[in-house]
Design a protein around this motif. Sequence first.
Motif, PDB file in Angstrom:
ATOM      1  N   ALA A 168      -4.614 -30.585  13.352  1.00 50.99           N
ATOM      2  CA  ALA A 168      -5.633 -29.551  13.484  1.00 50.99           C
ATOM      3  C   ALA A 168      -6.984 -30.044  12.984  1.00 50.99           C
ATOM      4  N   ALA A 169      -8.024 -29.386  13.459  1.00 52.25           N
ATOM      5  CA  ALA A 169      -9.387 -29.655  12.998  1.00 52.25           C
ATOM      6  C   ALA A 169     -10.121 -28.329  12.886  1.00 52.25           C
ATOM      7  N   ALA A 170     -10.920 -28.212  11.850  1.00 53.05           N
ATOM      8  CA  ALA A 170     -11.794 -27.051  11.683  1.00 53.05           C
ATOM      9  C   ALA A 170     -13.181 -27.471  12.122  1.00 53.05           C
ATOM     10  N   VAL A 171     -13.796 -26.672  12.972  1.00 50.52           N
ATOM     11  CA  VAL A 171     -15.139 -26.959  13.477  1.00 50.52           C
ATOM     12  C   VAL A 171     -16.066 -25.892  12.927  1.00 50.52           C
ATOM     13  N   ALA A 172     -17.072 -26.356  12.178  1.00 52.01           N
ATOM     14  CA  ALA A 172     -17.991 -25.415  11.543  1.00 52.01           C
ATOM     15  C   ALA A 172     -19.410 -25.961  11.607  1.00 52.01           C
ATOM     16  N   ASP A 173     -20.357 -25.059  11.597  1.00 48.89           N
ATOM     17  CA  ASP A 173     -21.759 -25.436  11.479  1.00 48.89           C
ATOM     18  C   ASP A 173     -21.965 -25.946  10.058  1.00 48.89           C
ATOM     19  N   GLY A 174     -22.558 -27.111   9.925  1.00 53.85           N
ATOM     20  CA  GLY A 174     -22.754 -27.713   8.609  1.00 53.85           C
ATOM     21  C   GLY A 174     -23.499 -26.819   7.638  1.00 53.85           C
ATOM     22  N   ASP A 175     -24.388 -25.975   8.147  1.00 48.49           N
ATOM     23  CA  ASP A 175     -25.154 -25.090   7.268  1.00 48.49           C
ATOM     24  C   ASP A 175     -24.289 -24.029   6.599  1.00 48.49           C
ATOM     25  N   GLY A 176     -23.155 -23.702   7.189  1.00 46.63           N
ATOM     26  CA  GLY A 176     -22.300 -22.663   6.619  1.00 46.63           C
ATOM     27  C   GLY A 176     -21.162 -23.188   5.762  1.00 46.63           C
ATOM     28  N   CYS A 177     -21.036 -24.505   5.648  1.00 43.95           N
ATOM     29  CA  CYS A 177     -19.884 -25.082   4.957  1.00 43.95           C
ATOM     30  C   CYS A 177     -19.867 -24.814   3.459  1.00 43.95           C
ATOM     31  N   ASP A 178     -21.019 -24.793   2.813  1.00 50.53           N
ATOM     32  CA  ASP A 178     -21.017 -24.565   1.357  1.00 50.53           C
ATOM     33  C   ASP A 178     -20.408 -23.219   1.004  1.00 50.53           C
ATOM     34  N   ALA A 179     -20.731 -22.192   1.760  1.00 49.08           N
ATOM     35  CA  ALA A 179     -20.162 -20.861   1.494  1.00 49.08           C
ATOM     36  C   ALA A 179     -18.649 -20.861   1.736  1.00 49.08           C
ATOM     37  N   ILE A 180     -18.214 -21.551   2.773  1.00 53.23           N
ATOM     38  CA  ILE A 180     -16.777 -21.636   3.065  1.00 53.23           C
ATOM     39  C   ILE A 180     -16.064 -22.389   1.944  1.00 53.23           C
ATOM     40  N   ARG A 181     -16.652 -23.480   1.495  1.00 53.00           N
ATOM     41  CA  ARG A 181     -16.051 -24.252   0.392  1.00 53.00           C
ATOM     42  C   ARG A 181     -15.845 -23.378  -0.842  1.00 53.00           C
ATOM     43  N   GLU A 182     -16.835 -22.573  -1.165  1.00 48.02           N
ATOM     44  CA  GLU A 182     -16.730 -21.713  -2.350  1.00 48.02           C
ATOM     45  C   GLU A 182     -15.616 -20.680  -2.181  1.00 48.02           C
ATOM     46  N   ARG A 183     -15.499 -20.104  -0.989  1.00 47.87           N
ATOM     47  CA  ARG A 183     -14.426 -19.140  -0.739  1.00 47.87           C
ATOM     48  C   ARG A 183     -13.060 -19.790  -0.924  1.00 47.87           C
ATOM     49  N   LEU A 184     -12.935 -21.022  -0.422  1.00 46.88           N
ATOM     50  CA  LEU A 184     -11.662 -21.735  -0.537  1.00 46.88           C
ATOM     51  C   LEU A 184     -11.354 -22.108  -1.984  1.00 46.88           C
ATOM     52  N   ARG A 185     -12.342 -22.607  -2.689  1.00 48.36           N
ATOM     53  CA  ARG A 185     -12.123 -22.974  -4.096  1.00 48.36           C
ATOM     54  C   ARG A 185     -11.662 -21.774  -4.915  1.00 48.36           C
ATOM     55  N   ALA A 186     -12.142 -20.589  -4.568  1.00 50.51           N
ATOM     56  CA  ALA A 186     -11.763 -19.379  -5.305  1.00 50.51           C
ATOM     57  C   ALA A 186     -10.277 -19.051  -5.130  1.00 50.51           C
ATOM     58  N   LEU A 187      -9.631 -19.606  -4.124  1.00 51.34           N
ATOM     59  CA  LEU A 187      -8.214 -19.340  -3.866  1.00 51.34           C
ATOM     60  C   LEU A 187      -7.268 -20.268  -4.609  1.00 51.34           C
ATOM     61  N   VAL A 188      -7.792 -21.334  -5.181  1.00 52.69           N
ATOM     62  CA  VAL A 188      -6.946 -22.334  -5.842  1.00 52.69           C
ATOM     63  C   VAL A 188      -6.384 -21.763  -7.136  1.00 52.69           C
ATOM     64  N   VAL A 222      -9.572 -17.825   5.769  1.00 53.97           N
ATOM     65  CA  VAL A 222      -9.989 -18.672   6.885  1.00 53.97           C
ATOM     66  C   VAL A 222     -10.369 -17.804   8.086  1.00 53.97           C
ATOM     67  N   GLY A 223      -9.614 -16.748   8.314  1.00 48.59           N
ATOM     68  CA  GLY A 223      -9.897 -15.850   9.436  1.00 48.59           C
ATOM     69  C   GLY A 223     -11.232 -15.144   9.322  1.00 48.59           C
ATOM     70  N   ALA A 224     -11.752 -15.024   8.118  1.00 43.68           N
ATOM     71  CA  ALA A 224     -13.048 -14.370   7.903  1.00 43.68           C
ATOM     72  C   ALA A 224     -14.214 -15.357   7.952  1.00 43.68           C
ATOM     73  N   CYS A 225     -13.925 -16.624   8.166  1.00 47.12           N
ATOM     74  CA  CYS A 225     -14.971 -17.650   8.204  1.00 47.12           C
ATOM     75  C   CYS A 225     -15.484 -17.851   9.631  1.00 47.12           C
ATOM     76  N   ASP A 226     -16.713 -18.293   9.724  1.00 48.47           N
ATOM     77  CA  ASP A 226     -17.330 -18.572  11.017  1.00 48.47           C
ATOM     78  C   ASP A 226     -17.014 -20.014  11.408  1.00 48.47           C
ATOM     79  N   LEU A 227     -15.874 -20.176  12.070  1.00 46.12           N
ATOM     80  CA  LEU A 227     -15.474 -21.501  12.521  1.00 46.12           C
ATOM     81  C   LEU A 227     -14.474 -21.399  13.648  1.00 46.12           C
ATOM     82  N   THR A 228     -14.223 -22.531  14.257  1.00 49.03           N
ATOM     83  CA  THR A 228     -13.211 -22.655  15.298  1.00 49.03           C
ATOM     84  C   THR A 228     -12.202 -23.675  14.815  1.00 49.03           C
ATOM     85  N   ASN A 229     -10.954 -23.460  15.137  1.00 50.79           N
ATOM     86  CA  ASN A 229      -9.899 -24.396  14.759  1.00 50.79           C
ATOM     87  C   ASN A 229      -9.230 -24.906  16.027  1.00 50.79           C
TER      88      ASN A 229
END
Length: 167
Positions: A2-22, A46-53
């Motif tokens: 699998a691959a996640a496709v995201a706009d680079g400008d939105g990745c920092d917010a996604i990273r923070e959401r993911l880190r909060a789940l650890v 992941v379903g709430a993020c702006d990306l394509t998988n």
Amino acid sequence: MAAAVADGDGCDAIRERLRALVRRPRARLHWRDEEDADRLRISQTVGACDLTNVVVVGTPVDPKRQERARRKCTERLFHELHSIGVTRVFMETRTQALNARDVQMIEAMRGAQSIPRALRVEFARPLEEPMLWIPDAVAGAVAAGKKGTGSFIEPIRSLVDEHTIDL
């Protein structure tokens, strides 16, 4: 695969959401290590993020030929990524020898013109790059769905572009 496709400008917010789940003491999310309740939370996040998988499922996989299956799935995955305009791919680093094998595979694909030379491929470590956690989770959710546990795929179903190849 699998691959996640995201706009680079939105990745920092996604990273923070993911880190909060650890969950501590872990340093990262890894699908196989998570409890079902955490897997569901990961899928929902992941379903709430702006990306394509993009997911490539290769079947059947001969356990003795897993690297061949990986090559075939990677080739199709890179083709699909290129077709939607992706110009840069980060692969999860493995061992030095397996990374070298991946580099050889990528160069062979370029030589055969199955992927363009302009597609940049780099390696990243999942401990340092939370965006790599997404493909792991998506692949896990897709696999669980194929085994009859659809609750994990439901939150991300609309974000998944799945392709099946015969191995």
